[in-house]
Design an enzyme around this catalytic site. Sequence first.
Site, PDB file in Angstrom:
ATOM      1  N   GLU A  44       0.868  -1.173   0.000  1.00  0.00           N
ATOM      2  CA  GLU A  44       0.000   0.000   0.000  1.00  0.00           C
ATOM      3  C   GLU A  44       0.903   1.221   0.000  1.00  0.00           C
ATOM      4  O   GLU A  44       1.915   1.239   0.690  1.00  0.00           O
ATOM      5  CB  GLU A  44      -0.902   0.057   1.243  1.00  0.00           C
ATOM      6  CG  GLU A  44      -1.929  -1.048   1.338  1.00  0.00           C
ATOM      7  CD  GLU A  44      -1.393  -2.295   2.032  1.00  0.00           C
ATOM      8  OE1 GLU A  44      -2.024  -3.354   1.881  1.00  0.00           O
ATOM      9  OE2 GLU A  44      -0.345  -2.218   2.697  1.00  0.00           O
TER      10      GLU A  44
ATOM     11  N   TYR B 184       7.892   2.000  -7.370  1.00  0.00           N
ATOM     12  CA  TYR B 184       7.241   0.696  -7.449  1.00  0.00           C
ATOM     13  C   TYR B 184       6.902   0.333  -8.890  1.00  0.00           C
ATOM     14  O   TYR B 184       7.060  -0.821  -9.300  1.00  0.00           O
ATOM     15  CB  TYR B 184       5.997   0.662  -6.570  1.00  0.00           C
ATOM     16  CG  TYR B 184       6.296   0.960  -5.110  1.00  0.00           C
ATOM     17  CD1 TYR B 184       7.421   0.439  -4.473  1.00  0.00           C
ATOM     18  CD2 TYR B 184       5.459   1.781  -4.362  1.00  0.00           C
ATOM     19  CE1 TYR B 184       7.700   0.722  -3.148  1.00  0.00           C
ATOM     20  CE2 TYR B 184       5.727   2.060  -3.027  1.00  0.00           C
ATOM     21  CZ  TYR B 184       6.844   1.535  -2.431  1.00  0.00           C
ATOM     22  OH  TYR B 184       7.117   1.815  -1.115  1.00  0.00           O
TER      23      TYR B 184
END
Length: 162
Positions: free
Chosen positions: A106, A118
Site C-alpha cells: 500500500e 514501485y
Amino acid sequence: MRWWDIEPVLELEHALFPDDAWSPGMFWSELAHARGPGATRHYVVAEDRVTGRITGYAGLAALGDLSDVQTIAVSREAWGTGLGSELLTDLLKAATAFECATVLLEVRVDNARAQKLYERFGFEPIGFRRGYYQPGNIDALVMRLTMQEEAVHEHAPETGTE
C-alpha cells in the site's frame, strides 16, 4: 534490522511520517517474527558509511506464497541516491527466499515518488483502500507484483544495503 536499531529508526519514522508513524511496539512485534526457522518477516536498515547514521529501512511480511511490503523509508537527505531501489531490491530478494509468488503493498495516493519507484519494479495498481492512513484519512493505492526471477534482478543496484 535489530532491536538496537529501533530507536534511530523511530526518529526517522517520525521525521518522515509525523501523522501516522509506527509505534515502538509495532517494530518490536515485527522483529519478533524476523529470526529463526519459522521467520515470516525480513527487516533491513541502511546506514551512512561515514557517520553510521540510519538513512533508510524496509520490511516485508510473508505468509504462504504471498508477501507484503510493510514499510520502506529513506531519509530526505538520501532521496535520489538509489537507496529506495536498493531497499526494495533487498525486499524482493527476501520474497524470493520466502518462495512468494506475489508481493503486495500500500502506498499513499499522494506519494508520487514512491509510486514511480514501485512502477519501475513492475508493480501494478490493483485497487484502493479508502482512508487507510490515519489520522489524516488518506487513501492507499494497493499495488501488486507477480514475482519472476528477472523482476528481482532487473532493477537491482550494483551495491547492496548494509
